[in-house]
Design a protein around this motif. Structure first.
Motif, PDB file in Angstrom:
ATOM      1  N   VAL A 293       0.812  -1.182   0.016  1.00 24.62           N
ATOM      2  CA  VAL A 293       0.027   0.101  -0.033  1.00 24.62           C
ATOM      3  C   VAL A 293       0.672   1.308  -0.106  1.00 24.62           C
ATOM      4  CG1 VAL A 293      -0.187  -0.268   2.410  1.00 24.62           C
ATOM      5  CG2 VAL A 293      -1.803   1.328   1.142  1.00 24.62           C
ATOM      6  N   ASP A 294       1.877   1.223   0.692  1.00 26.91           N
ATOM      7  CA  ASP A 294       2.892   2.468   0.682  1.00 26.91           C
ATOM      8  C   ASP A 294       3.647   2.498  -0.436  1.00 26.91           C
ATOM      9  OD1 ASP A 294       2.458   3.419   3.827  1.00 26.91           O
ATOM     10  OD2 ASP A 294       2.867   1.263   3.992  1.00 26.91           O
ATOM     11  N   GLN A 295       4.099   1.250  -0.821  1.00 27.33           N
ATOM     12  CA  GLN A 295       5.054   1.272  -2.221  1.00 27.33           C
ATOM     13  C   GLN A 295       4.368   1.958  -3.517  1.00 27.33           C
ATOM     14  OE1 GLN A 295       5.954  -2.831  -3.445  1.00 27.33           O
ATOM     15  NE2 GLN A 295       7.058  -3.319  -1.434  1.00 27.33           N
ATOM     16  N   VAL A 296       3.025   1.399  -3.461  1.00 24.27           N
ATOM     17  CA  VAL A 296       2.134   1.844  -4.792  1.00 24.27           C
ATOM     18  C   VAL A 296       1.851   3.677  -4.554  1.00 24.27           C
ATOM     19  CG1 VAL A 296       0.198   1.699  -5.784  1.00 24.27           C
ATOM     20  CG2 VAL A 296       1.211  -0.390  -5.161  1.00 24.27           C
ATOM     21  N   GLN A 297       1.563   3.817  -3.244  1.00 19.01           N
ATOM     22  CA  GLN A 297       1.017   5.342  -3.156  1.00 19.01           C
ATOM     23  C   GLN A 297       2.273   6.447  -3.339  1.00 19.01           C
ATOM     24  OE1 GLN A 297      -2.128   7.180  -2.040  1.00 19.01           O
ATOM     25  NE2 GLN A 297      -0.431   8.144  -3.386  1.00 19.01           N
ATOM     26  N   MET A 298       3.328   5.818  -2.819  1.00 18.17           N
ATOM     27  CA  MET A 298       4.652   6.744  -2.373  1.00 18.17           C
ATOM     28  C   MET A 298       5.211   6.833  -4.070  1.00 18.17           C
ATOM     29  SD  MET A 298       3.864   8.150   0.001  1.00 18.17           S
ATOM     30  CE  MET A 298       4.934   9.349  -0.024  1.00 18.17           C
ATOM     31  N   SER A 299       5.382   5.519  -4.749  1.00 23.04           N
ATOM     32  CA  SER A 299       6.294   5.599  -6.010  1.00 23.04           C
ATOM     33  C   SER A 299       5.367   6.417  -6.968  1.00 23.04           C
ATOM     34  CB  SER A 299       6.235   4.119  -6.425  1.00 23.04           C
ATOM     35  OG  SER A 299       5.195   3.525  -6.620  1.00 23.04           O
ATOM     36  N   ARG A 300       4.099   6.353  -6.709  1.00 28.15           N
ATOM     37  CA  ARG A 300       3.077   7.066  -7.833  1.00 28.15           C
ATOM     38  C   ARG A 300       3.384   8.742  -7.319  1.00 28.15           C
ATOM     39  NH1 ARG A 300      -2.348   3.721  -8.534  1.00 28.15           N
ATOM     40  NH2 ARG A 300      -1.185   2.145 -10.149  1.00 28.15           N
ATOM     41  N   TRP A 301       3.358   9.031  -5.967  1.00 32.59           N
ATOM     42  CA  TRP A 301       3.559  10.400  -5.936  1.00 32.59           C
ATOM     43  C   TRP A 301       4.831  10.917  -6.072  1.00 32.59           C
ATOM     44  CZ3 TRP A 301       0.680  11.200  -0.424  1.00 32.59           C
ATOM     45  CH2 TRP A 301      -0.681  11.284  -0.420  1.00 32.59           C
ATOM     46  N   LEU A 302       6.148  10.301  -5.681  1.00 30.21           N
ATOM     47  CA  LEU A 302       7.239  10.580  -6.065  1.00 30.21           C
ATOM     48  C   LEU A 302       7.550  10.953  -7.672  1.00 30.21           C
ATOM     49  CD1 LEU A 302       9.342   8.603  -3.361  1.00 30.21           C
ATOM     50  CD2 LEU A 302       8.231  10.621  -3.345  1.00 30.21           C
ATOM     51  N   ALA A 303       6.796  10.082  -8.501  1.00 28.55           N
ATOM     52  CA  ALA A 303       6.841  10.125  -9.963  1.00 28.55           C
ATOM     53  C   ALA A 303       6.136  11.424 -10.260  1.00 28.55           C
ATOM     54  CB  ALA A 303       6.302   9.124 -10.557  1.00 28.55           C
ATOM     55  N   PHE A 304       5.105  11.496  -9.832  1.00 29.08           N
ATOM     56  CA  PHE A 304       4.206  12.756  -9.867  1.00 29.08           C
ATOM     57  C   PHE A 304       5.006  13.890  -9.787  1.00 29.08           C
ATOM     58  CE2 PHE A 304       1.147  15.623  -8.004  1.00 29.08           C
ATOM     59  CZ  PHE A 304       0.275  16.104  -9.038  1.00 29.08           C
ATOM     60  N   ASP A 305       5.694  13.978  -8.577  1.00 29.88           N
ATOM     61  CA  ASP A 305       6.404  15.276  -8.186  1.00 29.88           C
ATOM     62  C   ASP A 305       7.620  15.570  -9.143  1.00 29.88           C
ATOM     63  OD1 ASP A 305       5.030  15.327  -5.626  1.00 29.88           O
ATOM     64  OD2 ASP A 305       6.453  14.401  -4.388  1.00 29.88           O
ATOM     65  N   GLN A 306       8.158  14.303  -9.601  1.00 25.88           N
ATOM     66  CA  GLN A 306       9.304  14.530 -10.481  1.00 25.88           C
ATOM     67  C   GLN A 306       8.958  14.923 -11.973  1.00 25.88           C
ATOM     68  OE1 GLN A 306      13.097  13.780 -10.299  1.00 25.88           O
ATOM     69  NE2 GLN A 306      12.189  14.058  -8.385  1.00 25.88           N
ATOM     70  N   MET A 307       7.810  14.568 -12.485  1.00 28.62           N
ATOM     71  CA  MET A 307       7.259  14.912 -13.885  1.00 28.62           C
ATOM     72  C   MET A 307       6.339  16.053 -13.778  1.00 28.62           C
ATOM     73  SD  MET A 307       7.041  10.848 -14.783  1.00 28.62           S
ATOM     74  CE  MET A 307       6.154  11.086 -16.450  1.00 28.62           C
ATOM     75  N   LYS A 308       5.684  16.186 -13.023  1.00 29.28           N
ATOM     76  CA  LYS A 308       4.525  17.222 -12.807  1.00 29.28           C
ATOM     77  C   LYS A 308       3.718  17.141 -14.084  1.00 29.28           C
ATOM     78  CE  LYS A 308       7.184  20.181  -9.672  1.00 29.28           C
ATOM     79  NZ  LYS A 308       8.713  20.282 -10.115  1.00 29.28           N
ATOM     80  N   GLY A 309       3.041  16.064 -14.326  1.00 27.12           N
ATOM     81  CA  GLY A 309       2.398  15.837 -15.350  1.00 27.12           C
ATOM     82  C   GLY A 309       2.805  14.794 -16.124  1.00 27.12           C
ATOM     83  N   GLY A 310       2.693  14.935 -17.350  1.00 23.70           N
ATOM     84  CA  GLY A 310       3.069  13.927 -18.489  1.00 23.70           C
ATOM     85  C   GLY A 310       2.348  12.878 -18.955  1.00 23.70           C
ATOM     86  N   GLY A 311       0.977  12.749 -18.060  1.00 23.32           N
ATOM     87  CA  GLY A 311       0.174  11.750 -18.374  1.00 23.32           C
ATOM     88  C   GLY A 311       0.197  10.824 -17.367  1.00 23.32           C
ATOM     89  N   ILE A 312      -0.991  10.303 -16.994  1.00 28.83           N
ATOM     90  CA  ILE A 312      -0.851   9.123 -16.023  1.00 28.83           C
ATOM     91  C   ILE A 312      -0.206   7.985 -16.379  1.00 28.83           C
ATOM     92  CG2 ILE A 312      -3.342   8.405 -16.771  1.00 28.83           C
ATOM     93  CD1 ILE A 312      -2.337   9.025 -12.979  1.00 28.83           C
ATOM     94  N   GLY A 313      -0.300   7.667 -17.831  1.00 25.36           N
ATOM     95  CA  GLY A 313       0.228   6.414 -18.310  1.00 25.36           C
ATOM     96  C   GLY A 313       1.772   6.440 -17.857  1.00 25.36           C
ATOM     97  N   LYS A 314       2.340   7.425 -18.174  1.00 18.03           N
ATOM     98  CA  LYS A 314       3.959   7.716 -18.290  1.00 18.03           C
ATOM     99  C   LYS A 314       4.329   7.840 -16.892  1.00 18.03           C
ATOM    100  CE  LYS A 314       5.686   9.561 -22.546  1.00 18.03           C
ATOM    101  NZ  LYS A 314       5.850  10.910 -23.263  1.00 18.03           N
ATOM    102  N   SER A 315       3.391   8.451 -16.183  1.00 17.98           N
ATOM    103  CA  SER A 315       3.775   8.709 -14.627  1.00 17.98           C
ATOM    104  C   SER A 315       3.711   7.453 -14.017  1.00 17.98           C
ATOM    105  CB  SER A 315       2.718   9.704 -14.074  1.00 17.98           C
ATOM    106  OG  SER A 315       2.910  10.076 -12.881  1.00 17.98           O
ATOM    107  N   GLN A 316       2.751   6.490 -13.983  1.00 15.11           N
ATOM    108  CA  GLN A 316       2.569   5.333 -13.468  1.00 15.11           C
ATOM    109  C   GLN A 316       3.575   4.566 -13.795  1.00 15.11           C
ATOM    110  OE1 GLN A 316      -1.515   4.068 -12.961  1.00 15.11           O
ATOM    111  NE2 GLN A 316      -1.935   6.076 -11.665  1.00 15.11           N
ATOM    112  N   ALA A 317       4.092   4.386 -15.111  1.00 15.31           N
ATOM    113  CA  ALA A 317       5.184   3.619 -15.572  1.00 15.31           C
ATOM    114  C   ALA A 317       6.398   3.790 -14.935  1.00 15.31           C
ATOM    115  CB  ALA A 317       5.431   3.746 -17.226  1.00 15.31           C
TER     116      ALA A 317
END
Ligand SMILES: N[C@@H](CCC(=O)N[C@@H](CS)C(=O)NCC(=O)O)C(=O)O
Length: 335
Positions: A116-140
């Protein structure tokens, strides 16, 4: 803005949050640059590629939060975070070191052990890095980062087998802080020292990640709120405790944890390294712990002993009863 610092960091990086809180408290003009684009500006500027990276007003770059904090002390006299009393300064340094080197295992373990933490936090950290970029790329990107971090758990000792000690020690720290912050704001007076910032860096992340955030909200609610106080202390104008004032109970409680756990950890690591062993083990707070050796943490132990030995004789003598009671004296005196 001219004459400003730039912090290149990340919201998910405990040491970045620590350094940002220091610059805010110290009222040093700065820019907070976070995310992939911002970090690209630092490529090749520092030897070890870890954040935060600080760009000085003259355009030079440096990293590693503890030496940066001491360098800022030397450059700017006002609103320093090292207590002028050498005994308090030593204790503040010891608590900061424990935060940086041990509590970071709590940060890493709570973030990357459970799905639960891995998924939430890896997604937020990618979001912080990319600030957008599309949900597919961000989650990949999040998934790649998650795999990389989970793969590093064993190296830093964040395993299921070690987690009971990590969790017990984290709860002991949080319980001591909860009792403290409902009574007094800071550790060595009414202004913050490097100890608060070291603790804050790691615990700031526990206040965000789902599992530890729920634990803090439930069991240590005032610590959870205190994190936001430390995050921006620019409005605080306080005083240091008198050198002869008895240390706040939280200081003795934290030293008790350091004596029971942190010194045994540092010594087991240094002893194994000296013997050429690749791993070490020790037991503390009723739990076993095993990890691969780390040269950096042997340096931390040597540094703590050197700082203690370099204290003025009266400061060292004044500290001895407290350090002896908490199990910290013998480890500091050993050669
Ligand atoms: N001792 C350094 C530690 C900094 C550190 O470990 N930063 C982490 C992020 S919080 C990092 O950049 N790790 C690099 C990586 O994950 O590749 C400090 O106090 O600043």
């Amino acid at each position: 803005m001219t004459g400003h610092y730039t912090i290149y960091g990340a919201l998910g990086s405990p040491y970045s949050m620590k350094l940002r809180a220091v610059l805010r408290y110290r009222r040093l003009p700065h820019i907070w640059a976070h995310g992939g684009g911002a970090l690209a500006a630092t490529a090749g500027k520092v030897k070890a590629p870890v954040i935060p990276i600080l760009e000085y007003p003259d355009g030079s770059f440096a990293n590693d939060s503890t030496p940066l904090i001491y360098d800022l002390e030397a450059r700017h006299a006002d609103r320093g975070i090292v207590p002028p009393d050498p005994a308090q300064a030593f204790l503040a340094h010891l608590i900061e070191d424990f935060g940086d080197e041990w509590l970071t295992k709590a940060m890493f373990g709570y973030r990357w052990l459970r799905e639960v933490d891995q998924v939430q936090m890896s997604r937020w950290l990618a979001f912080d890095q990319m600030k957008g970029g599309g949900i597919g790329k961000s989650q990949a990107a999040a998934e790649m980062f998650r795999q990389r971090q989970v793969g590093r758990m064993g190296i830093v000792g964040c395993t299921e087998a070690n987690f009971p000690l990590i969790e017990a020690s984290t709860r002991a720290v949080l319980a001591a802080l909860e009792a403290h912050v409902t009574d007094r704001h800071c550790l060595f007076g009414s202004r913050p020292s490097l100890a608060e910032f070291g603790l804050y860096g790691q615990i700031s992340q526990l206040g965000v990640d789902p599992t530890p955030e729920a634990m803090l909200r439930r069991d240590y609610p005032y610590v959870l709120r205190w994190l936001l106080h430390i995050d921006d202390m620019s409005g605080i104008d306080g005083e240091w405790d008198a050198p002869d004032a008895p240390p706040a109970p939280v200081v003795e409680a934290l030293l008790g944890i350091i004596g029971a756990l942190y010194f045994p950890f540092l010594i087991a690591n240094a002893t194994a390294l000296a013997a050429g062993a690749e791993t070490f083990r020790f037991t503390a707070l009723g739990h076993d712990y095993t990890q691969g050796t780390f040269k950096y943490q042997a340096k931390c132990l040597a540094d703590l002993r050197a700082r203690f030995a370099a204290l003025p004789a009266d400061a060292r003598a004044g500290l001895e009863p407290l350090l002896a009671r908490t199990g910290c004296l013998a480890p500091l005196q050993a050669a």
